[in-house]
Design an enzyme around this catalytic site. Structure first.
Site, mmCIF file in Angstrom:
data_model
loop_
_atom_site.group_PDB
_atom_site.id
_atom_site.type_symbol
_atom_site.label_atom_id
_atom_site.label_comp_id
_atom_site.label_asym_id
_atom_site.label_seq_id
_atom_site.Cartn_x
_atom_site.Cartn_y
_atom_site.Cartn_z
ATOM 1 N N VAL A 29 0.834 -1.202 0.000
ATOM 2 C CA VAL A 29 0.000 0.000 0.000
ATOM 3 C C VAL A 29 0.868 1.252 0.000
ATOM 4 C CG1 VAL A 29 -1.626 1.302 1.439
ATOM 5 C CG2 VAL A 29 -2.004 -1.122 1.021
ATOM 6 N N GLU A 51 -7.433 2.009 2.150
ATOM 7 C CA GLU A 51 -7.054 1.739 0.762
ATOM 8 C C GLU A 51 -7.754 0.462 0.288
ATOM 9 O OE1 GLU A 51 -5.490 3.545 -1.524
ATOM 10 O OE2 GLU A 51 -6.153 1.831 -2.702
ATOM 11 N N PHE A 52 -8.249 0.475 -0.943
ATOM 12 C CA PHE A 52 -9.016 -0.677 -1.448
ATOM 13 C C PHE A 52 -8.332 -1.385 -2.616
ATOM 14 C CE2 PHE A 52 -11.964 2.300 0.545
ATOM 15 C CZ PHE A 52 -12.626 1.470 1.439
ATOM 16 N N GLU A 68 -3.797 -6.561 -4.908
ATOM 17 C CA GLU A 68 -2.498 -6.956 -5.435
ATOM 18 C C GLU A 68 -2.699 -7.464 -6.861
ATOM 19 O OE1 GLU A 68 -0.315 -9.633 -2.916
ATOM 20 O OE2 GLU A 68 -0.761 -8.450 -1.135
ATOM 21 N N GLY A 94 -13.681 -21.095 -6.314
ATOM 22 C CA GLY A 94 -12.297 -21.566 -6.355
ATOM 23 C C GLY A 94 -11.945 -22.365 -5.114
ATOM 24 N N CYS A 142 -5.126 -10.155 3.136
ATOM 25 C CA CYS A 142 -6.197 -9.262 3.583
ATOM 26 C C CYS A 142 -7.466 -9.974 4.036
ATOM 27 C CB CYS A 142 -6.526 -8.277 2.469
ATOM 28 S SG CYS A 142 -5.071 -7.352 1.964
HETATM 29 C C1 UGA Z 1 -8.405 -7.586 -1.307
HETATM 30 C C2 UGA Z 1 -9.559 -6.669 -1.726
HETATM 31 O O1 UGA Z 1 -10.113 -7.156 -2.943
HETATM 32 C C3 UGA Z 1 -9.067 -5.231 -1.918
HETATM 33 O O2 UGA Z 1 -10.171 -4.386 -2.238
HETATM 34 C C4 UGA Z 1 -8.426 -4.762 -0.616
HETATM 35 O O3 UGA Z 1 -7.880 -3.446 -0.748
HETATM 36 C C5 UGA Z 1 -7.295 -5.706 -0.259
HETATM 37 O O4 UGA Z 1 -7.827 -7.046 -0.108
HETATM 38 C C6 UGA Z 1 -6.696 -5.228 1.039
HETATM 39 O O5 UGA Z 1 -7.405 -5.183 2.053
HETATM 40 O O6 UGA Z 1 -5.543 -4.752 1.040
HETATM 41 P P1 UGA Z 1 -6.392 -8.826 -2.581
HETATM 42 O O7 UGA Z 1 -6.208 -9.584 -1.300
HETATM 43 O O8 UGA Z 1 -5.212 -8.220 -3.239
HETATM 44 O O9 UGA Z 1 -7.460 -7.627 -2.355
HETATM 45 O O10 UGA Z 1 -6.999 -9.827 -3.654
HETATM 46 P P2 UGA Z 1 -8.424 -10.242 -4.257
HETATM 47 O O11 UGA Z 1 -8.355 -10.090 -5.712
HETATM 48 O O12 UGA Z 1 -9.554 -9.599 -3.573
HETATM 49 O O13 UGA Z 1 -8.434 -11.818 -3.943
HETATM 50 C C7 UGA Z 1 -8.397 -12.316 -2.621
HETATM 51 C C8 UGA Z 1 -8.596 -13.816 -2.635
HETATM 52 O O14 UGA Z 1 -9.924 -14.151 -3.016
HETATM 53 C C9 UGA Z 1 -7.690 -14.576 -3.618
HETATM 54 O O15 UGA Z 1 -7.225 -15.764 -3.028
HETATM 55 C C10 UGA Z 1 -8.599 -14.880 -4.798
HETATM 56 O O16 UGA Z 1 -8.226 -16.016 -5.534
HETATM 57 C C11 UGA Z 1 -9.929 -15.090 -4.078
HETATM 58 N N1 UGA Z 1 -11.079 -14.833 -4.966
HETATM 59 C C12 UGA Z 1 -11.339 -13.579 -5.402
HETATM 60 C C13 UGA Z 1 -11.918 -15.898 -5.323
HETATM 61 O O17 UGA Z 1 -11.705 -17.060 -4.909
HETATM 62 N N2 UGA Z 1 -12.998 -15.634 -6.130
HETATM 63 C C14 UGA Z 1 -13.271 -14.389 -6.593
HETATM 64 O O18 UGA Z 1 -14.279 -14.229 -7.314
HETATM 65 C C15 UGA Z 1 -12.433 -13.335 -6.225
#
Ligand code: UGA
Length: 462
Positions: A11, A151-152, A155, A256, A263
């Site tokens: 971040v 922050e949202f 990664e 999945g 996070c």
């Molecule tokens: C997440 C949030 O999406 C962000 O908005 C937030 O800022 C961030 O945490 C944080 O708090 O810093 P991130 O952890 O980078 O972001 O990744 P995501 O893309 O959200 O995925 C998280 C997990 O969920 C991964 O393991 C991904 O494979 C899984 N996932 C995501 C699924 O299994 N299905 C989905 O449809 C989406």
């Protein structure tokens, strides 16, 4: 605006670089001398697409610099953002705020003039109050206000998320702090990004409420996937049919092996602790945590079943180790409990990841790592697609089928077209699709319908 960002993790680094490209003077501060020295040479501590060019450009303009000297950076700043880590405490899962409070103490020592201290790290409700107390006690003379600007970004697409967010949340109880923060984000407001201004505690909670909601949504579709397998439905079509309802939205509906990362697992747990401290049950979130943990462990059974129930002495190739594609982050990756469970069952593990192998090596024992996916699959009794990296999704199935010992594919991310997989002689196991509907489904991973959906604004925002 002069902005000092304390803590150069995901971040902090992305925020500093983006603020600098908007014309602010940003300085990234970190205690890790090696990290700062490397950054000054243009070497990044993390893998994040597009970030290296952004940083190089911002450094070139003179708007971005890096230092280990907190005192000088804070003294010069109008705004000091705290972006240090808040890892879960081992004993209870509560967010460990030691780094946040240590940063507050250091900031207190060096504040000059009116300074707004902002938490960018994800911090439990009330953390801003404590920071205010720390600074106020240490420096009763200081002119400062404490605000929250969660922050949202995700990664893997952090730069795009920061530059084009769905919204910005600014939480401040002090009018001057609110105005200064609005000035920082003026470039986004001008292009129509909604700016939510609120009180500090509300902003702190918004971040947790959002992450927990997304985690619940993923757990929801994962449970639907289990039901699909039993009733002969296809979870991809269920997700499509649900997600087109704009009240639901298509984001976070990809079934999945369970959510991972630094996070969702940490923040759901921390929010649960907060709710328990206040005697307010959050049952849905609690169940989501339990369901996700159980799911990650259960995925090993799917692999063993696909191998015919016989694991002993066999080997399996795990393709993709990171918790999601486009990152080298292994924190809470579903691949870890999967591999550990498969090893306990007697399987030999071969593994490959495009970026995450260095981090994976530190976490996993007795795994043979390969730089090349085909070499990894060579002689294996089964191939598991764990993380949907683009380069893994586009593997040549013909070539893969020639190198494996047994053509068994376990696709945890709907990465491959089932018809293609079968054409090359593989037995396919996937998520949320009953065996007899795997071929008949009308929605293919590469269909124009799904492509359009994946790239629709709603999907992009996921
Ligand atoms: C997440 C949030 O999406 C962000 O908005 C937030 O800022 C961030 O945490 C944080 O708090 O810093 P991130 O952890 O980078 O972001 O990744 P995501 O893309 O959200 O995925 C998280 C997990 O969920 C991964 O393991 C991904 O494979 C899984 N996932 C995501 C699924 O299994 N299905 C989905 O449809 C989406």
């Amino acid at each position: 605006m002069k902005i000092a960002i304390i803590g150069i993790g995901y971040v902090g680094l992305v925020s500093a670089a983006c603020f600098a490209t908007w014309g602010h003077e940003a300085v990234g501060v970190d205690k890790d001398t090696g990290k700062i020295a490397a950054l000054r040479l243009g070497r990044l501590p993390i893998y994040e697409p597009g970030l290296d060019q952004l940083i190089a450009g911002a450094v070139e303009t003179g708007n971005l610099s890096f230092t280990t000297d907190t005192a000088t950076a804070v003294a010069a700043a109008d705004i000091v953002m705290i972006a240090v880590g808040t890892p879960p405490r081992l004993r209870d899962g509560e967010a460990d705020l030691a780094f946040v409070y240590a940063a507050a103490k250091e900031i207190a020592a060096s504040i000059t003039g009116l300074t707004v201290v902002v938490t960018k790290s994800t911090v439990p409700v009330g953390t801003g109050d404590e920071i205010e107390r720390i600074i106020g006690r240490a420096r009763p003379d200081a002119r400062f206000a404490v605000a929250s600007n969660p922050e949202f970004l995700r990664e893997g697409c952090a730069v795009a998320d920061f530059q084009k967010p769905d919204r910005v949340v600014l939480g401040a109880d002090d009018r001057r702090a609110q105005e200064l923060l609005q000035a920082v984000y003026e470039p986004l407001r001008r292009v129509g990004v909604p700016i939510v201004t609120t009180r500090r505690r509300t902003a702190e909670l918004i971040k947790y409420a959002a992450n927990a909601f997304l985690a619940v949504k993923i757990s929801y579709i994962n449970e639907m996937a289990d039901l699909c397998e039993s009733v002969g439905a296809d979870v991809r079509e269920v997700a499509l049919g649900m997600g087109l309802d704009h009240r639901i939205g298509a984001g976070c509906l990809n079934a999945g092996p369970g959510y991972g990362g630094s996070c969702f697992p940490k923040d759901t747990l921390a929010l649960l602790r907060t709710s328990q401290d206040h005697g307010v049950p959050l049952r849905i979130i609690q169940e989501s945590i339990v369901a996700n943990d159980a799911r990650k462990r259960r995925m090993a059974l799917k692999v063993i079943d696909a191998l015919g129930g016989d694991a002993d002495g066999r080997s399996v190739a795990i393709l993709g180790l990171t918790f999601k594609p486009e990152t080298d982050d292994m924190r809470e990756a579903p691949s870890i409990p999967l591999i550990e469970a498969l090893q306990r069952a007697g399987l030999k593990i071969r593994a490959h990841d495009p970026q995450g192998m260095e981090n994976a090596r530190a976490l996993l024992d007795d795994v043979e790592f390969f730089d090349d996916a085909y070499e990894c699959a060579s002689g294996a009794d089964g191939v598991v697609l764990m993380t949907d990296w683009a380069c893994l999704k586009s593997l040549d199935l013909e070539r893969l089928s020639r190198v494996v010992r047994k053509p068994t594919l376990i696709d945890f991310r709907h990465a491959f077209d089932p018809a293609e997989v079968r054409k090359h002689g593989f037995a396919l196991t996937s998520i949320g699709v009953a065996p007899d509907t795997q071929i008949k489904t009308t929605i293919r991973p590469h269909s124009p319908v799904l492509h359009a959906l994946r790239h629709s604004p709603v999907m992009e925002s996921n």
